[in-house]
Design a protein around this motif. Structure first.
Motif, PDB file in Angstrom:
ATOM      1  N   TRP A 187      44.950  59.549  68.289  1.00  0.00           N
ATOM      2  CA  TRP A 187      45.423  60.596  69.205  1.00  0.00           C
ATOM      3  C   TRP A 187      44.649  61.900  68.991  1.00  0.00           C
ATOM      4  CZ3 TRP A 187      47.655  65.397  68.237  1.00  0.00           C
ATOM      5  CH2 TRP A 187      48.183  66.061  69.365  1.00  0.00           C
ATOM      6  N   ALA A 188      44.424  62.272  67.733  1.00  0.00           N
ATOM      7  CA  ALA A 188      43.718  63.518  67.431  1.00  0.00           C
ATOM      8  C   ALA A 188      42.282  63.465  67.938  1.00  0.00           C
ATOM      9  CB  ALA A 188      43.737  63.776  65.925  1.00  0.00           C
ATOM     10  N   THR A 189      41.626  62.313  67.814  1.00  0.00           N
ATOM     11  CA  THR A 189      40.245  62.173  68.278  1.00  0.00           C
ATOM     12  C   THR A 189      40.176  62.311  69.796  1.00  0.00           C
ATOM     13  OG1 THR A 189      39.795  60.664  66.436  1.00  0.00           O
ATOM     14  CG2 THR A 189      38.197  60.693  68.232  1.00  0.00           C
ATOM     15  N   GLN A 190      41.070  61.615  70.493  1.00  0.00           N
ATOM     16  CA  GLN A 190      41.110  61.703  71.954  1.00  0.00           C
ATOM     17  C   GLN A 190      41.406  63.128  72.403  1.00  0.00           C
ATOM     18  OE1 GLN A 190      44.063  58.860  73.193  1.00  0.00           O
ATOM     19  NE2 GLN A 190      42.919  57.104  72.427  1.00  0.00           N
ATOM     20  N   THR A 191      42.347  63.757  71.709  1.00  0.00           N
ATOM     21  CA  THR A 191      42.741  65.123  72.063  1.00  0.00           C
ATOM     22  C   THR A 191      41.600  66.107  71.806  1.00  0.00           C
ATOM     23  OG1 THR A 191      45.050  64.636  71.536  1.00  0.00           O
ATOM     24  CG2 THR A 191      44.421  66.954  71.616  1.00  0.00           C
ATOM     25  N   LEU A 192      40.871  65.900  70.715  1.00  0.00           N
ATOM     26  CA  LEU A 192      39.760  66.790  70.382  1.00  0.00           C
ATOM     27  C   LEU A 192      38.676  66.736  71.459  1.00  0.00           C
ATOM     28  CD1 LEU A 192      38.794  68.735  68.173  1.00  0.00           C
ATOM     29  CD2 LEU A 192      37.590  66.818  67.115  1.00  0.00           C
ATOM     30  N   VAL A 193      38.396  65.540  71.981  1.00  0.00           N
ATOM     31  CA  VAL A 193      37.419  65.393  73.065  1.00  0.00           C
ATOM     32  C   VAL A 193      37.834  66.257  74.253  1.00  0.00           C
ATOM     33  CG1 VAL A 193      36.407  63.807  74.745  1.00  0.00           C
ATOM     34  CG2 VAL A 193      36.715  63.072  72.390  1.00  0.00           C
ATOM     35  N   VAL A 194      39.109  66.174  74.614  1.00  0.00           N
ATOM     36  CA  VAL A 194      39.612  66.915  75.774  1.00  0.00           C
ATOM     37  C   VAL A 194      39.627  68.422  75.505  1.00  0.00           C
ATOM     38  CG1 VAL A 194      41.636  67.301  77.237  1.00  0.00           C
ATOM     39  CG2 VAL A 194      40.976  64.976  76.612  1.00  0.00           C
ATOM     40  N   LEU A 195      40.083  68.815  74.315  1.00  0.00           N
ATOM     41  CA  LEU A 195      40.153  70.243  73.999  1.00  0.00           C
ATOM     42  C   LEU A 195      38.769  70.895  74.009  1.00  0.00           C
ATOM     43  CD1 LEU A 195      42.800  70.337  71.107  1.00  0.00           C
ATOM     44  CD2 LEU A 195      43.107  71.047  73.484  1.00  0.00           C
ATOM     45  N   ILE A 196      37.786  70.208  73.421  1.00  0.00           N
ATOM     46  CA  ILE A 196      36.441  70.776  73.341  1.00  0.00           C
ATOM     47  C   ILE A 196      35.796  70.858  74.733  1.00  0.00           C
ATOM     48  CG2 ILE A 196      34.086  70.387  72.519  1.00  0.00           C
ATOM     49  CD1 ILE A 196      35.275  69.311  69.920  1.00  0.00           C
ATOM     50  N   PHE A 197      35.713  69.708  75.399  1.00  0.00           N
ATOM     51  CA  PHE A 197      35.012  69.686  76.691  1.00  0.00           C
ATOM     52  C   PHE A 197      35.843  70.312  77.817  1.00  0.00           C
ATOM     53  CE2 PHE A 197      32.822  66.231  74.386  1.00  0.00           C
ATOM     54  CZ  PHE A 197      31.531  66.720  74.486  1.00  0.00           C
ATOM     55  N   GLY A 198      37.177  70.177  77.731  1.00  0.00           N
ATOM     56  CA  GLY A 198      38.020  70.823  78.736  1.00  0.00           C
ATOM     57  C   GLY A 198      37.977  72.332  78.610  1.00  0.00           C
ATOM     58  N   GLY A 199      38.062  72.824  77.362  1.00  0.00           N
ATOM     59  CA  GLY A 199      37.993  74.268  77.141  1.00  0.00           C
ATOM     60  C   GLY A 199      36.655  74.846  77.552  1.00  0.00           C
ATOM     61  N   LEU A 200      35.570  74.150  77.185  1.00  0.00           N
ATOM     62  CA  LEU A 200      34.229  74.614  77.567  1.00  0.00           C
ATOM     63  C   LEU A 200      34.055  74.591  79.083  1.00  0.00           C
ATOM     64  CD1 LEU A 200      31.979  72.909  74.859  1.00  0.00           C
ATOM     65  CD2 LEU A 200      32.448  75.362  75.107  1.00  0.00           C
ATOM     66  N   SER A 201      34.635  73.584  79.730  1.00  0.00           N
ATOM     67  CA  SER A 201      34.507  73.475  81.188  1.00  0.00           C
ATOM     68  C   SER A 201      35.167  74.650  81.893  1.00  0.00           C
ATOM     69  CB  SER A 201      35.121  72.155  81.666  1.00  0.00           C
ATOM     70  OG  SER A 201      34.405  71.057  81.151  1.00  0.00           O
ATOM     71  N   PHE A 202      36.344  75.069  81.404  1.00  0.00           N
ATOM     72  CA  PHE A 202      37.005  76.237  81.985  1.00  0.00           C
ATOM     73  C   PHE A 202      36.108  77.469  81.912  1.00  0.00           C
ATOM     74  CE2 PHE A 202      41.380  74.387  81.872  1.00  0.00           C
ATOM     75  CZ  PHE A 202      41.757  74.787  83.135  1.00  0.00           C
ATOM     76  N   LEU A 203      35.381  77.614  80.798  1.00  0.00           N
ATOM     77  CA  LEU A 203      34.516  78.775  80.599  1.00  0.00           C
ATOM     78  C   LEU A 203      33.215  78.668  81.391  1.00  0.00           C
ATOM     79  CD1 LEU A 203      34.912  79.213  76.724  1.00  0.00           C
ATOM     80  CD2 LEU A 203      35.956  80.620  78.503  1.00  0.00           C
ATOM     81  N   ILE A 204      32.642  77.456  81.426  1.00  0.00           N
ATOM     82  CA  ILE A 204      31.310  77.277  82.005  1.00  0.00           C
ATOM     83  C   ILE A 204      31.335  77.146  83.528  1.00  0.00           C
ATOM     84  CG2 ILE A 204      29.304  75.720  82.061  1.00  0.00           C
ATOM     85  CD1 ILE A 204      29.889  75.074  79.122  1.00  0.00           C
ATOM     86  N   LEU A 205      32.415  76.590  84.095  1.00  0.00           N
ATOM     87  CA  LEU A 205      32.473  76.364  85.541  1.00  0.00           C
ATOM     88  C   LEU A 205      32.092  77.601  86.363  1.00  0.00           C
ATOM     89  CD1 LEU A 205      35.500  73.988  86.183  1.00  0.00           C
ATOM     90  CD2 LEU A 205      33.249  73.763  87.216  1.00  0.00           C
ATOM     91  N   PRO A 206      32.716  78.757  86.149  1.00  0.00           N
ATOM     92  CA  PRO A 206      32.349  79.925  86.963  1.00  0.00           C
ATOM     93  C   PRO A 206      30.932  80.421  86.690  1.00  0.00           C
ATOM     94  CG  PRO A 206      33.919  80.537  85.250  1.00  0.00           C
ATOM     95  CD  PRO A 206      33.842  79.057  85.250  1.00  0.00           C
ATOM     96  N   ILE A 207      30.453  80.218  85.476  1.00  0.00           N
ATOM     97  CA  ILE A 207      29.084  80.646  85.147  1.00  0.00           C
ATOM     98  C   ILE A 207      28.072  79.720  85.813  1.00  0.00           C
ATOM     99  CG2 ILE A 207      27.419  81.003  83.263  1.00  0.00           C
ATOM    100  CD1 ILE A 207      29.831  81.571  81.437  1.00  0.00           C
ATOM    101  N   PHE A 208      28.308  78.415  85.688  1.00  0.00           N
ATOM    102  CA  PHE A 208      27.410  77.420  86.287  1.00  0.00           C
ATOM    103  C   PHE A 208      27.331  77.570  87.804  1.00  0.00           C
ATOM    104  CE2 PHE A 208      26.598  73.131  87.987  1.00  0.00           C
ATOM    105  CZ  PHE A 208      25.404  72.832  87.334  1.00  0.00           C
ATOM    106  N   ASN A 209      28.449  77.989  88.404  1.00  0.00           N
ATOM    107  CA  ASN A 209      28.518  78.104  89.875  1.00  0.00           C
ATOM    108  C   ASN A 209      28.501  79.556  90.337  1.00  0.00           C
ATOM    109  OD1 ASN A 209      29.166  75.157  90.863  1.00  0.00           O
ATOM    110  ND2 ASN A 209      30.475  75.489  89.078  1.00  0.00           N
TER     111      ASN A 209
END
Length: 321
Positions: free
Chosen positions: A296-318
């Protein structure tokens, strides 16, 4: 009960259930059992945890790539990076409000790629149907391999997968009836719904219009194989779970898939469920729950890292959009 209260309860109650299960699991264990559980988690082999992390990431990348096969028949070719980040922010949103991720995913693509929400959401529904069929196939294989153990667990925990399938089919039937009513009515409010439903239905039909059906099937298979391998590789990280049978792995995987939707991201429920299933196969409660926590922690870490980065990068990328 007003709308805000209902929304708050949808978030709080599953979270409280998860916290209660964590407390109950630890409280019912002896000091020696708690120590064994903690030791298993702290001494887990980081190499296999890292391998599991990579496999989980590959599954999400494949999901984002697969999505384009459903959007192309609708006339849209979003950037792969936006597809991936939309998928990840959707997964992250599910930790806050269960099942809200699909809505946010469609909203994200609508905002940055101008894909109408109704069509994007309809394609996600079709995608989920394909995933559900893949899960049913895994359940069928698991039933063949370990019928007695899996049915015993479902019975002990009042889980009825057949009932779930019947309910799902009934919901589809109700949806079809609802669409028919919307299509034939002339009421002003219904006319507005008709426009929205038309876009939603077009999105759902995209799976039938795909020119690249075989690549879509390949990615669907790849996604679920990665899920299984992500789960399987963690068995090597704990001495007590090394060498588990294929039937035990698939039974635990299926039970975990049902359990993860019970709370926000499966917190509390997932490891307890995995531990209970593996107990049927002779794995100690502490080793089984440690395995569940690490997975569970491994799956959650994948989501937290890439999901959190996506929230930050989306407006910058676009930013140009």
């Amino acid at each position: 009960m007003n709308r805000k209260t209902k929304q708050a309860l949808k978030i709080i109650l599953p979270l409280l259930l998860g916290i209660f299960l964590i407390w109950y699991s630890l409280e019912s264990a002896t000091p020696a059992e708690r120590k064994e559980l903690l030791d298993n988690i702290l001494t887990a082999d980081p190499f296999w945890v890292a391998v599991s992390f990579i496999l989980g990431t590959l599954s999400h990348l494949s999901r984002a790539y697969r999505w384009k096969f459903m959007l192309e028949p609708l006339g849209y070719k979003p950037h792969f990076a936006n597809n991936f980040m939309a998928v990840m922010v959707g997964y992250l949103a599910n930790f806050g409000i269960p099942r809200s991720g699909e809505v946010l995913r469609a909203v994200t693509l609508s905002s940055y790629e101008k894909v109408p929400f109704e069509k994007g959401f309809g394609s996600i529904i079709s995608e989920r149907i394909a995933d559900l069929l893949a899960l049913f196939l895994i359940i069928l294989i698991a039933l063949v391999l370990q019928t007695e153990h899996l049915l015993a667990y479902f019975e002990a925990n009042n889980i009825n997968p057949i009932f779930s399938i019947v309910v799902f089919l009934l919901l589809i039937a109700l949806g079809v009836v609802g669409l028919y009513v919307i299509k034939t009515s002339n009421i002003k409010f219904i006319l507005k719904l008709r426009k929205m439903a038309a876009g939603l239905l077009e999105g759902m039909r995209s799976i039938l219009k795909m020119k690249k059906k075989w690549p879509f099937i390949f990615h669907t298979a790849f996604i679920w194989i990665m899920y299984l391998l992500m789960f399987y590789t963690i068995t090597f990280s704990i001495p007590g779970t090394t060498g588990m049978s294929a039937g035990a792995i698939m039974a635990a995987f299926i039970a975990g898939s049902f359990a993860i939707s019970a709370t926000n991201g499966g917190i509390g429920v997932y490891p307890v469920t995995i531990g209970a299933v593996l107990l049927l196969f002779g794995i100690s409660k502490q080793s089984g729950e440690a395995f569940g926590w690490i997975t569970w922690a491994t799956q959650t870490l994948v989501v937290l890292i890439f999901g959190g980065l996506s929230f930050l990068i989306l407006p910058i990328f676009n930013r140009k959009k």
